[in-house]
Design a protein around this motif. Structure first.
Motif, PDB file in Angstrom:
ATOM      1  N   ARG A  70      52.585  -9.499  44.214  1.00 25.27           N
ATOM      2  CA  ARG A  70      53.095  -8.855  43.005  1.00 25.27           C
ATOM      3  C   ARG A  70      52.553  -7.442  42.947  1.00 25.27           C
ATOM      4  NH1 ARG A  70      53.320 -11.336  37.067  1.00 25.27           N
ATOM      5  NH2 ARG A  70      53.726  -9.438  35.905  1.00 25.27           N
ATOM      6  N   VAL A  71      53.420  -6.511  42.605  1.00 24.11           N
ATOM      7  CA  VAL A  71      53.018  -5.132  42.361  1.00 24.11           C
ATOM      8  C   VAL A  71      53.561  -4.765  40.987  1.00 24.11           C
ATOM      9  CG1 VAL A  71      53.132  -2.726  43.120  1.00 24.11           C
ATOM     10  CG2 VAL A  71      53.127  -4.573  44.832  1.00 24.11           C
ATOM     11  N   SER A  72      52.665  -4.435  40.089  1.00 24.26           N
ATOM     12  CA  SER A  72      53.075  -4.009  38.747  1.00 24.26           C
ATOM     13  C   SER A  72      52.888  -2.505  38.673  1.00 24.26           C
ATOM     14  CB  SER A  72      52.211  -4.679  37.682  1.00 24.26           C
ATOM     15  OG  SER A  72      52.324  -6.076  37.762  1.00 24.26           O
ATOM     16  N   LEU A  73      53.915  -1.812  38.183  1.00 23.00           N
ATOM     17  CA  LEU A  73      53.753  -0.375  38.066  1.00 23.00           C
ATOM     18  C   LEU A  73      54.514   0.163  36.879  1.00 23.00           C
ATOM     19  CD1 LEU A  73      56.382   1.461  39.288  1.00 23.00           C
ATOM     20  CD2 LEU A  73      55.558   0.367  41.354  1.00 23.00           C
ATOM     21  N   GLN A  74      54.036   1.279  36.430  1.00 28.49           N
ATOM     22  CA  GLN A  74      54.657   1.996  35.325  1.00 28.49           C
ATOM     23  C   GLN A  74      54.692   3.460  35.713  1.00 28.49           C
ATOM     24  OE1 GLN A  74      53.205   1.055  31.399  1.00 28.49           O
ATOM     25  NE2 GLN A  74      53.366   3.170  30.780  1.00 28.49           N
ATOM     26  N   VAL A  75      55.829   4.100  35.485  1.00 29.99           N
ATOM     27  CA  VAL A  75      55.976   5.520  35.787  1.00 29.99           C
ATOM     28  C   VAL A  75      56.348   6.235  34.493  1.00 29.99           C
ATOM     29  CG1 VAL A  75      57.248   7.239  37.124  1.00 29.99           C
ATOM     30  CG2 VAL A  75      56.735   5.012  38.144  1.00 29.99           C
ATOM     31  N   ASN A  76      55.596   7.298  34.175  1.00 28.65           N
ATOM     32  CA  ASN A  76      55.837   8.075  32.964  1.00 28.65           C
ATOM     33  C   ASN A  76      56.088   9.534  33.323  1.00 28.65           C
ATOM     34  OD1 ASN A  76      55.196   6.092  30.800  1.00 28.65           O
ATOM     35  ND2 ASN A  76      53.233   6.089  31.857  1.00 28.65           N
ATOM     36  N   VAL A  77      57.020  10.155  32.621  1.00 25.44           N
ATOM     37  CA  VAL A  77      57.218  11.598  32.719  1.00 25.44           C
ATOM     38  C   VAL A  77      56.138  12.241  31.858  1.00 25.44           C
ATOM     39  CG1 VAL A  77      58.765  13.518  32.213  1.00 25.44           C
ATOM     40  CG2 VAL A  77      59.700  11.342  33.054  1.00 25.44           C
ATOM     41  N   ILE A  78      55.375  13.157  32.445  1.00 24.68           N
ATOM     42  CA  ILE A  78      54.290  13.798  31.697  1.00 24.68           C
ATOM     43  C   ILE A  78      54.509  15.291  31.521  1.00 24.68           C
ATOM     44  CG2 ILE A  78      52.580  12.039  32.228  1.00 24.68           C
ATOM     45  CD1 ILE A  78      51.479  13.921  34.405  1.00 24.68           C
ATOM     46  N   GLY A  79      55.592  15.819  32.032  1.00 32.27           N
ATOM     47  CA  GLY A  79      55.887  17.233  31.847  1.00 32.27           C
ATOM     48  C   GLY A  79      56.781  17.763  32.935  1.00 32.27           C
ATOM     49  N   GLU A  80      57.082  19.020  32.805  1.00 29.05           N
ATOM     50  CA  GLU A  80      57.860  19.708  33.817  1.00 29.05           C
ATOM     51  C   GLU A  80      56.903  20.299  34.839  1.00 29.05           C
ATOM     52  OE1 GLU A  80      61.172  19.663  34.184  1.00 29.05           O
ATOM     53  OE2 GLU A  80      61.170  18.328  32.449  1.00 29.05           O
ATOM     54  N   THR A  81      57.346  20.504  36.046  1.00 34.04           N
ATOM     55  CA  THR A  81      56.516  21.122  37.075  1.00 34.04           C
ATOM     56  C   THR A  81      56.088  22.488  36.571  1.00 34.04           C
ATOM     57  OG1 THR A  81      57.694  19.936  38.793  1.00 34.04           O
ATOM     58  CG2 THR A  81      56.447  21.870  39.473  1.00 34.04           C
ATOM     59  N   GLY A  82      54.792  22.755  36.679  1.00 32.94           N
ATOM     60  CA  GLY A  82      54.260  24.031  36.208  1.00 32.94           C
ATOM     61  C   GLY A  82      53.764  23.993  34.787  1.00 32.94           C
ATOM     62  N   GLN A  83      53.899  22.856  34.102  1.00 33.83           N
ATOM     63  CA  GLN A  83      53.413  22.716  32.736  1.00 33.83           C
ATOM     64  C   GLN A  83      52.279  21.707  32.710  1.00 33.83           C
ATOM     65  OE1 GLN A  83      56.769  21.369  30.471  1.00 33.83           O
ATOM     66  NE2 GLN A  83      57.360  23.438  29.936  1.00 33.83           N
ATOM     67  N   ASP A  84      51.380  21.867  31.737  1.00 33.84           N
ATOM     68  CA  ASP A  84      50.368  20.830  31.549  1.00 33.84           C
ATOM     69  C   ASP A  84      50.972  19.735  30.682  1.00 33.84           C
ATOM     70  OD1 ASP A  84      50.262  21.644  28.891  1.00 33.84           O
ATOM     71  OD2 ASP A  84      48.410  22.773  29.131  1.00 33.84           O
ATOM     72  N   GLU A  85      50.192  18.689  30.395  1.00 30.91           N
ATOM     73  CA  GLU A  85      50.715  17.533  29.645  1.00 30.91           C
ATOM     74  C   GLU A  85      51.156  17.918  28.238  1.00 30.91           C
ATOM     75  OE1 GLU A  85      48.785  13.727  29.809  1.00 30.91           O
ATOM     76  OE2 GLU A  85      47.785  14.350  31.639  1.00 30.91           O
ATOM     77  N   GLY A  86      50.584  18.950  27.673  1.00 29.71           N
ATOM     78  CA  GLY A  86      50.960  19.372  26.337  1.00 29.71           C
ATOM     79  C   GLY A  86      52.250  20.156  26.283  1.00 29.71           C
ATOM     80  N   GLY A  87      52.797  20.504  27.449  1.00 33.90           N
ATOM     81  CA  GLY A  87      54.064  21.208  27.502  1.00 33.90           C
ATOM     82  C   GLY A  87      53.931  22.709  27.575  1.00 33.90           C
ATOM     83  N   ALA A  88      52.713  23.245  27.543  1.00 33.79           N
ATOM     84  CA  ALA A  88      52.525  24.699  27.637  1.00 33.79           C
ATOM     85  C   ALA A  88      52.569  25.136  29.082  1.00 33.79           C
ATOM     86  CB  ALA A  88      51.178  25.082  27.016  1.00 33.79           C
ATOM     87  N   THR A  89      53.038  26.353  29.324  1.00 30.35           N
ATOM     88  CA  THR A  89      53.062  26.885  30.679  1.00 30.35           C
ATOM     89  C   THR A  89      51.856  27.718  30.947  1.00 30.35           C
ATOM     90  OG1 THR A  89      54.669  28.461  29.765  1.00 30.35           O
ATOM     91  CG2 THR A  89      55.439  26.907  31.414  1.00 30.35           C
TER      92      THR A  89
END
Length: 89
Positions: A70-89
């Protein structure tokens, strides 16, 4: 797009890391990913979508071939490339 993947492989063995867990660890630590955190009960990695998705594909294929049932996984979008998690560039 930046993604975070969280995953575990089973079956667990508290005495020694099973082959499938070692393979999974090797896949994510060998991939071009950011913020890789490997632990006994869960693992995370972040990076560009193409790198994360490629690592997930290899992780699934190789850990199942190494004996994971069994392999359990979760994938989350955390931002756009070049942005931090808060969305600032």
């Amino acid at each position: 797009m930046r993604l975070r993947v969280e995953f575990t492989t089973e079956p667990f063995d508290l005495d020694e890391a099973p082959a499938h867990a070692v393979v999974a660890r090797d896949v994510v630590t060998g991939a071009d990913l950011d913020a890789v955190d490997v632990g006994p009960f869960g693992n995370t990695a972040e990076g560009d979508a193409d790198q994360v998705l490629g690592a997930v594909t290899a992780l699934l294929r190789e850990s199942l071939q190494a004996g994971a049932t069994r392999v359990s996984l979760q994938v989350n979008v955390i931002g756009e490339t070049g942005q931090d998690e808060g969305g600032a560039t």
